[in-house]
Design an enzyme around this catalytic site. Structure first.
Site, short mmCIF file in Angstrom:
data_model
loop_
_atom_site.label_atom_id
_atom_site.label_comp_id
_atom_site.label_asym_id
_atom_site.label_seq_id
_atom_site.Cartn_x
_atom_site.Cartn_y
_atom_site.Cartn_z
N ARG A 49 64.46 5.91 50.66
CA ARG A 49 63.82 6.36 49.42
C ARG A 49 62.40 5.84 49.24
O ARG A 49 61.87 5.80 48.12
CB ARG A 49 64.67 6.01 48.19
N LYS A 55 49.52 12.66 49.45
CA LYS A 55 50.24 13.90 49.79
C LYS A 55 50.77 13.79 51.21
O LYS A 55 50.02 13.52 52.15
CB LYS A 55 49.32 15.11 49.68
N GLU A 88 35.60 19.66 54.62
CA GLU A 88 36.20 18.98 53.48
C GLU A 88 35.18 18.14 52.72
O GLU A 88 35.27 17.98 51.51
CB GLU A 88 37.38 18.12 53.93
N LYS A 110 37.53 11.90 45.46
CA LYS A 110 38.96 12.19 45.50
C LYS A 110 39.76 11.11 44.78
O LYS A 110 40.72 11.42 44.07
CB LYS A 110 39.44 12.33 46.95
N GLU A 162 49.17 16.41 40.79
CA GLU A 162 48.59 17.75 40.75
C GLU A 162 49.15 18.61 39.62
O GLU A 162 49.59 19.74 39.83
CB GLU A 162 48.78 18.45 42.10
N ARG A 199 43.74 17.90 39.80
CA ARG A 199 43.82 17.73 41.25
C ARG A 199 43.91 19.07 41.98
O ARG A 199 43.55 19.16 43.16
CB ARG A 199 45.01 16.83 41.61
N ASN A 250 41.95 21.91 45.99
CA ASN A 250 42.44 22.97 46.89
C ASN A 250 41.48 24.15 46.97
O ASN A 250 41.88 25.23 47.44
CB ASN A 250 43.81 23.46 46.42
N HIS A 297 41.66 26.41 49.91
CA HIS A 297 42.86 26.11 50.68
C HIS A 297 43.91 27.21 50.62
O HIS A 297 44.64 27.41 51.58
CB HIS A 297 43.47 24.78 50.20
N HIS A 339 45.04 28.25 54.07
CA HIS A 339 46.43 28.06 54.52
C HIS A 339 47.04 29.38 54.96
O HIS A 339 47.85 29.42 55.91
CB HIS A 339 47.26 27.45 53.39
N HIS A 357 42.32 23.24 60.59
CA HIS A 357 42.47 23.25 59.14
C HIS A 357 41.12 23.32 58.44
O HIS A 357 40.91 24.14 57.54
CB HIS A 357 43.25 22.01 58.69
#
Length: 359
Positions: A120, A142, A184, A226, A236, A240, A244, A247, A251, A264
Site C-alpha cells: 500500500r 503521477k 515540456e 510545476k 488534479e 493541475r 496537460n 496532452h 496521447h 511523448h
C-alpha cells in the site's frame, strides 16, 4: 556550476528537487534518500550503460536488487509492473524498502507505480536521466502504466521522497530526446508564464547546445512552476489539469501509433499546436500566438504536424477516453493566448475532428 533546489511543500510528504551537475556521484545523498534495508533499483538498458554503476555503488553493502528493463514506451505495461512487484516479493521487501527509478519517464512511471502499490505504498526516489523526466514526470507523484486502449489509464498518485536531476547526464542524451524534453519546458511558458516563453525564445540556441547554465535555469524554472501547481492541486481536481496542455491530442497520437512512433514530448508538441489551432478557431485566442508557438516548436527541432496516415476519427475515439472528460463530453485544455491556458468544457466533436483532419 551552482546547484538549484526546488521544494515541493506537501506537509509530511514534502520533498526537494535537487538540480545540478554531479548528483549521481553524491553517494551520501543518494544513500540517505533510501534509508531502509531493501532497495529495488529500476533502470533500462540504455541508461544502465552510461549511469548505473555510480548509483549502484551509492548503496554500498545494503541489499540491493537491480532490474534492467528494455527501453521504450511500449514497456510501460501491466506485465512489466507485475515483474517489478514480483521482484519486490522475491527480495522480501518490507515497508521500509525504497524503489529508486534511474531513467526517463517510462522507468519513473513504472517504478513509481510499483512503489505506490507494494504494501500500500513504500518510499520512492526519482533519479531522472532525460530532460523530459527532469522537468515533468519525475515531479508531482503521477505514476501509471499504459493500456492498448489508452495512455496512463492505470496508475496512482504517489509522491517521491526525493528527486535528483543530474544535469551532467544530459551530455549522453540523444538530440531527439533533448528536443522532446524541451517540448515540456516550453509548455510551462505556454500555459502560465509568457515571460518564460520569451526567455526560451532568446535562449533557444543555448539550450540546443546544452549550455549548462541555461539548461539548469530552464529545468529549475520548469520544476518551480510545476511544484507550485502540485502543491495547490495535488490530485488534479482543478488547476493541475492545465499541465496537460497538448496532452489529450498527444496521447491520442501515441496510442494510435501503438506507443512506437513519436516520442511523448514530440506528440505533446504537436498536441499543443492542435490545441492552439482549436483555440483560434473557437475564437478564444489570436492566431498570431499559435504562429509564435509553432516557431519555437520548430526551432527546437520538434514536429509540427500529425504524422501522416493517422485517422482523425480514430484519434477522436482515443481522446474520448481521456481522464479529464466528464459524462462523455470532451474537456480540453485550450488557451486564450500565450501564458493563459484554461479548461474548456463540452467542446464539440466536429470542431475537434476538423482540427485533426487539417493536421
Amino acid at each position: 556550476m551552482t546547484q538549484h533546489s526546488v521544494d515541493v511543500a506537501l506537509g509530511a510528504r514534502s520533498y526537494s528537487i535537487r538540480i545540478g551537475p554531479g548528483l549521481l556521484r553524491d553517494a551520501e545523498a543518494l544513500a540517505a534518500a533510501a534509508p531502509g534495508r531493501h532497495v529495488l533499483l529500476v533502470t533500462d538498458a540504455n541508461v544502465a550503460r552510461h549511469h548505473l554503476a555510480p548509483v549502484q555503488a551509492a548503496f554500498g553493502e545494503r541489499r540491493l536488487e537491480t532490474c534492467v528493463l528494455p527501453p521504450g514506451e511500449q514497456e510501460k505495461t501491466l506485465a512489466r509492473f507485475g515483474e517489478l512487484i514480483g521482484r519486490l516479493a522475491d527480495m522480501g521487501a518490507s515497508r521500509d524498502a525504497t524503489v529508486v527509478a534511474l531513467g526517463g519517464g517510462v522507468v519513473g512511471d513504472l517504478a513509481g507505480f510499483a512503489a505506490a502499490t507494494w504494501m500500500r505504498g513504500i518510499r520512492f526516489v526519482q533519479v531522472p536521466t532525460t530532460l523530459l523526466a527532469m522537468v515533468d514526470s519525475s515531479v508531482g507523484g503521477k505514476t501509471a502504466v499504459d493500456l492498448p486502449q489508452g495512455k496512463n489509464l492505470v496508475g496512482a498518485f504517489h509522491q517521491p521522497a526525493a528527486v535528483f536531476a543530474d544535469t551532467d547526464v544530459l551530455a549522453t542524451l540523444p538530440a531527439r530526446e533533448l528536443a522532446a524534453g524541451l517540448a515540456e519546458v516550453l509548455k510551462y511558458g505556454a500555459i502560465g508564464d509568457a515571460g518564460f516563453f520569451a526567455w526560451l525564445e532568446r535562449h533557444m540556441e543555448a539550450l540546443l547546445a546544452r549550455e549548462p547554465t541555461a539548461v539548469a535555469e530552464a529545468i529549475a524554472r520548469s520544476c518551480a512552476h510545476k511544484a507550485g501547481v502540485v502543491v495547490r492541486d495535488e490530485t488534479e481536481q482543478g488547476e493541475r489539469a492545465l499541465l496537460n496542455f497538448g496532452h489529450t491530442f498527444g496521447h491520442a497520437i501515441e496510442t494510435e501509433q501503438g506507443y512506437g512512433g513519436l516520442l511523448h514530448g514530440e506528440a505533446v508538441a504537436v498536441g499543443m499546436l492542435l490545441a492552439a489551432e482549436l483555440s483560434a478557431r473557437l475564437g478564444l485566442a489570436p492566431a498570431a500566438d499559435r504562429t509564435r508557438l509553432e516557431a519555437l516548436v520548430a526551432g527546437f527541432g520538434l514536429p509540427v504536424r500529425i504524422p501522416p496516415g493517422l485517422d482523425p476519427d480514430a484519434l477522436l475515439r482515443h481522446m474520448r477516453l481521456d481522464k479529464k472528460n466528464r459524462s462523455g463530453a470532451l474537456r480540453l485544455v485550450l488557451w486564450r493566448g500565450l501564458g493563459r491556458a484554461e479548461v474548456v468544457e463540452g467542446v464539440e466533436d466536429a470542431a475537434v475532428r476538423a482540427v485533426l483532419a487539417a493536421g
